[in-house]
Design a protein around this motif. Structure first.
Motif, PDB file in Angstrom:
ATOM      1  N   LEU A 335     -53.100 -14.856 -30.695  1.00  0.00           N
ATOM      2  CA  LEU A 335     -52.185 -15.669 -31.503  1.00  0.00           C
ATOM      3  C   LEU A 335     -52.701 -16.242 -32.731  1.00  0.00           C
ATOM      4  CD1 LEU A 335     -50.124 -16.950 -28.503  1.00  0.00           C
ATOM      5  CD2 LEU A 335     -49.457 -15.372 -29.911  1.00  0.00           C
ATOM      6  N   LEU A 336     -53.866 -16.604 -32.793  1.00  0.00           N
ATOM      7  CA  LEU A 336     -54.524 -17.301 -33.868  1.00  0.00           C
ATOM      8  C   LEU A 336     -54.535 -16.224 -34.941  1.00  0.00           C
ATOM      9  CD1 LEU A 336     -57.318 -19.628 -32.019  1.00  0.00           C
ATOM     10  CD2 LEU A 336     -54.893 -20.288 -33.304  1.00  0.00           C
ATOM     11  N   PHE A 337     -55.196 -14.945 -34.376  1.00  0.00           N
ATOM     12  CA  PHE A 337     -55.384 -13.992 -35.546  1.00  0.00           C
ATOM     13  C   PHE A 337     -54.145 -13.321 -35.989  1.00  0.00           C
ATOM     14  CE2 PHE A 337     -56.143  -9.205 -36.029  1.00  0.00           C
ATOM     15  CZ  PHE A 337     -56.988  -9.511 -37.283  1.00  0.00           C
ATOM     16  N   ILE A 338     -52.979 -13.355 -35.417  1.00  0.00           N
ATOM     17  CA  ILE A 338     -51.862 -12.626 -35.741  1.00  0.00           C
ATOM     18  C   ILE A 338     -51.076 -13.905 -36.559  1.00  0.00           C
ATOM     19  CG2 ILE A 338     -49.383 -12.221 -34.755  1.00  0.00           C
ATOM     20  CD1 ILE A 338     -50.424 -10.897 -32.579  1.00  0.00           C
ATOM     21  N   LEU A 339     -51.113 -15.205 -36.361  1.00  0.00           N
ATOM     22  CA  LEU A 339     -50.700 -16.123 -37.365  1.00  0.00           C
ATOM     23  C   LEU A 339     -51.218 -16.088 -38.471  1.00  0.00           C
ATOM     24  CD1 LEU A 339     -49.511 -18.888 -34.581  1.00  0.00           C
ATOM     25  CD2 LEU A 339     -48.064 -17.358 -36.045  1.00  0.00           C
ATOM     26  N   HIS A 376     -47.988 -15.344 -22.314  1.00  0.00           N
ATOM     27  CA  HIS A 376     -47.377 -16.291 -21.363  1.00  0.00           C
ATOM     28  C   HIS A 376     -46.671 -17.133 -22.646  1.00  0.00           C
ATOM     29  CE1 HIS A 376     -46.630 -19.738 -18.676  1.00  0.00           C
ATOM     30  NE2 HIS A 376     -46.916 -18.887 -17.771  1.00  0.00           N
ATOM     31  N   PRO A 377     -45.292 -17.734 -22.070  1.00  0.00           N
ATOM     32  CA  PRO A 377     -44.394 -18.434 -23.007  1.00  0.00           C
ATOM     33  C   PRO A 377     -45.313 -19.844 -23.660  1.00  0.00           C
ATOM     34  CG  PRO A 377     -43.124 -17.531 -21.302  1.00  0.00           C
ATOM     35  CD  PRO A 377     -44.707 -17.281 -21.075  1.00  0.00           C
ATOM     36  N   ALA A 378     -45.995 -20.334 -22.477  1.00  0.00           N
ATOM     37  CA  ALA A 378     -46.619 -21.831 -22.706  1.00  0.00           C
ATOM     38  C   ALA A 378     -47.885 -21.256 -23.777  1.00  0.00           C
ATOM     39  CB  ALA A 378     -47.416 -22.389 -21.418  1.00  0.00           C
ATOM     40  N   SER A 379     -48.603 -20.180 -23.961  1.00  0.00           N
ATOM     41  CA  SER A 379     -49.539 -19.993 -24.950  1.00  0.00           C
ATOM     42  C   SER A 379     -48.831 -19.967 -26.314  1.00  0.00           C
ATOM     43  CB  SER A 379     -49.857 -18.624 -24.737  1.00  0.00           C
ATOM     44  OG  SER A 379     -50.616 -18.507 -23.441  1.00  0.00           O
ATOM     45  N   LEU A 380     -47.375 -19.596 -26.254  1.00  0.00           N
ATOM     46  CA  LEU A 380     -46.607 -19.335 -27.626  1.00  0.00           C
ATOM     47  C   LEU A 380     -46.352 -20.670 -27.965  1.00  0.00           C
ATOM     48  CD1 LEU A 380     -44.239 -16.420 -27.270  1.00  0.00           C
ATOM     49  CD2 LEU A 380     -46.183 -16.372 -28.708  1.00  0.00           C
ATOM     50  N   ILE A 381     -46.043 -21.681 -26.900  1.00  0.00           N
ATOM     51  CA  ILE A 381     -45.499 -23.205 -27.045  1.00  0.00           C
ATOM     52  C   ILE A 381     -46.935 -23.919 -27.817  1.00  0.00           C
ATOM     53  CG2 ILE A 381     -45.058 -25.147 -26.414  1.00  0.00           C
ATOM     54  CD1 ILE A 381     -43.024 -23.644 -24.516  1.00  0.00           C
ATOM     55  N   THR A 382     -47.936 -23.470 -27.147  1.00  0.00           N
ATOM     56  CA  THR A 382     -49.331 -24.086 -27.458  1.00  0.00           C
ATOM     57  C   THR A 382     -49.705 -23.928 -29.171  1.00  0.00           C
ATOM     58  OG1 THR A 382     -49.948 -24.162 -25.279  1.00  0.00           O
ATOM     59  CG2 THR A 382     -51.738 -24.587 -26.922  1.00  0.00           C
ATOM     60  N   ILE A 383     -49.641 -22.690 -29.485  1.00  0.00           N
ATOM     61  CA  ILE A 383     -50.051 -22.263 -30.656  1.00  0.00           C
ATOM     62  C   ILE A 383     -48.873 -22.787 -31.660  1.00  0.00           C
ATOM     63  CG2 ILE A 383     -50.269 -20.282 -32.084  1.00  0.00           C
ATOM     64  CD1 ILE A 383     -52.663 -20.662 -30.544  1.00  0.00           C
ATOM     65  N   GLY A 384     -47.809 -22.553 -31.350  1.00  0.00           N
ATOM     66  CA  GLY A 384     -46.591 -23.219 -32.011  1.00  0.00           C
ATOM     67  C   GLY A 384     -46.799 -24.629 -32.593  1.00  0.00           C
ATOM     68  N   ILE A 385     -47.191 -25.558 -31.491  1.00  0.00           N
ATOM     69  CA  ILE A 385     -47.202 -26.921 -31.672  1.00  0.00           C
ATOM     70  C   ILE A 385     -48.591 -27.028 -32.743  1.00  0.00           C
ATOM     71  CG2 ILE A 385     -47.981 -29.099 -30.618  1.00  0.00           C
ATOM     72  CD1 ILE A 385     -46.269 -28.175 -28.266  1.00  0.00           C
ATOM     73  N   PHE A 407     -61.218 -22.225 -33.941  1.00  0.00           N
ATOM     74  CA  PHE A 407     -61.601 -20.973 -33.224  1.00  0.00           C
ATOM     75  C   PHE A 407     -63.059 -21.399 -32.500  1.00  0.00           C
ATOM     76  CE2 PHE A 407     -64.542 -17.440 -33.524  1.00  0.00           C
ATOM     77  CZ  PHE A 407     -63.997 -16.320 -33.106  1.00  0.00           C
ATOM     78  N   LEU A 408     -63.766 -22.231 -32.991  1.00  0.00           N
ATOM     79  CA  LEU A 408     -65.246 -22.404 -32.406  1.00  0.00           C
ATOM     80  C   LEU A 408     -64.857 -23.259 -31.133  1.00  0.00           C
ATOM     81  CD1 LEU A 408     -67.296 -23.498 -35.356  1.00  0.00           C
ATOM     82  CD2 LEU A 408     -67.321 -21.522 -34.103  1.00  0.00           C
TER      83      LEU A 408
END
Length: 477
Positions: A335-339, A376-385, A407-408
């Protein structure tokens, strides 16, 4: 260095050879004097000069020039009739070429080994516009442009003081680019100024198209943090000069470099000083956004990998895993890479395509990935926040470091859990403690602690006190 000769034709030939017979180099020969017996040559590059100035204030005065009776024509007599506020004498061909490429006009006279240069530039430039990258709800809105003279003009309009000093320098061996070092005499920190001047004096490059090389030279050592501040707002530059800092403006670049730049300044915005509200809460909110952006993905990974057993099965399915294909660690990295790809693409694609990209990204990353049990939906929420919190930090220099740290810390959390986050944080603080911006500790005034300078750090102090206070910077060199 080759000196100008007395023979006009030889001088013209040499200048043409220096410019490799380029077709836009204009050489206009004419006769002048009482009996039109003397030859002169006017040389310039077409397209970057104001032809009306040349016609009215150079050619016409030369044609009307009549030397005094029984006196020889000297170059000093001729220079007196040229109607220009700025002109100077040069004796070397290198000086002649420098003047011509900077949009000036050169006047050569037969029988004289000097040349007269006249200011005649007319560069195309955009009009003064709003500072789009550093917008504020209240206060000045104009931004810097690509032209050095225009930026100095804007700065002079804000700082109406003889103490504002401008040091002009030329950088580049093949193509000369002008830069200006600006500071307030009597206010500037002498140690910072000497360090900047010394590092710029040691700069040797072929050409300069972008101010990043100046940034790196002044920074000195490489770091994940940006140790100089970039701003496109002239009011931010003016305020920094009043605080004893040094500014560098590069011709062709629509922003200024300010040094030193401290970590705490990344959480300050221009509207802090224009608005009454938020003097105590705004910066705390930005600090919270910084920590969420850097630590939240790592905390989520640590909880999932080392502390799942502490929660019920229902909580685990809701927050961590419900049969998804990818483990949480790889979900975070993906998700970090895609965003990162989306953010980078947003600045590259045409504006008309941004909405389309947003819709496609929403479908792929959101609905499809969750439905297909990839994420997982929670992963999306975490990255969104995480990314929403990062937008609270409007200073882009810190945003680059935040991406690296995020990232580190995800990797540290995957390897050692919360112990990894603690160790990583300790290393980060030690690393930042050793960073210096133009000799000033990066974490100042917190480390080393300076009570008198804390009035504009975690909160914004009284404006009158801030304006009347004298700033000083520790130098541990």
């Amino acid at each position: 260095m080759i000196n100008i000769e007395n023979n006009l034709d030889d001088n013209i030939k040499h200048i043409k050879n220096l410019f490799h017979q380029t077709s836009d180099l204009v050489v206009r020969k004419l006769k002048y004097g009482r009996h039109r017996s003397k030859y002169a040559a006017i040389i310039y590059i077409d397209g970057i000069i104001d032809s009306e100035i040349i016609q009215e204030f150079v050619i016409k005065p030369l044609l009307d020039f009549t030397e005094p009776a029984k006196k020889n024509i000297t170059i000093d007599l001729v220079s007196e009739v040229i109607e220009s506020a700025n002109f100077r004498m040069v004796t070397q061909f290198q000086e002649v070429t420098n003047e011509i490429v900077n949009g000036n006009t050169v006047v050569l006279l037969e029988g004289h080994n000097k040349a007269i240069t006249v200011d005649t530039p007319m560069w195309n430039e955009r009009s003064i516009e709003e500072a789009l990258g550093e917008r504020v709800p209240q206060g000045p809105i104009i931004g810097l442009t690509e032209k050095l003279r225009t930026n100095i003009n804007i700065l002079r309009s804000m700082i109406k003081s003889p103490d504002l000093c401008i040091e002009n320098r030329e950088v580049g061996a093949i193509s000369k680019t002008q830069i200006s070092v600006v500071y307030m005499n009597g206010i500037v920190d002498k140690g910072i100024l000497k360090k900047v001047q010394s590092r710029l004096s040691n700069l040797s490059i072929k050409y300069l198209l972008e101010a990043r090389i100046i940034d790196e030279v002044i920074e000195g050592k490489k770091s994940i943090f940006t140790l100089n501040k970039r701003t496109e707002r002239p009011d931010v530059l003016a305020s920094s000069l009043y605080e004893g800092k040094v500014g560098i403006i590069v011709d062709g670049t629509p922003f200024a470099i300010i040094t030193p730049s401290l970590f705490i300044e990344s959480f300050q915005t221009p509207d802090d000083y224009f608005l009454k509200a938020g003097r105590f809460t705004s910066r705390f909110m930005r600090f919270g956004g910084f920590f969420l952006s850097v630590y939240l993905p790592g905390i989520y990974v640590a909880l999932e990998k080392f502390h799942q057993d502490n929660y019920s099965e229902k909580v685990v399915k809701s927050l961590f895993s419900d049969g998804e294909l990818l483990p949480v660690f790889w979900e975070m990295l993906l998700l970090l890479f895609i965003l990162k790809i989306l953010m980078d693409a947003t600045f590259r694609i045409p504006k008309s395509s941004i909405i389309l990209i947003s819709l496609v990204a929403t479908i792929i990353i959101g609905q499809t990935a969750v439905t297909a049990k990839l994420l997982h939906p929670a992963s999306l929420i975490t990255i969104g926040i995480t990314f929403l919190a990062s937008f609270l930090i409007v200073y882009r220099g810190l945003a680059e470091a935040m991406g690296t740290l995020r990232f580190l810390f995800v990797i540290a959390a995957a390897l050692l859990g919360f112990n990894g986050l603690i160790v990583g944080t300790t290393i980060l603080i030690l690393y930042m403690t050793n960073l210096k911006s133009a000799g000033v500790p990066y974490l100042s005034p917190i480390i080393p602690l300076r009570f008198k300078e804390l009035k504009d750090t975690l909160y914004r102090g009284d404006l009158k006190s801030l304006i009347n206070s004298k700033h000083s910077y520790p130098d541990n060199n």
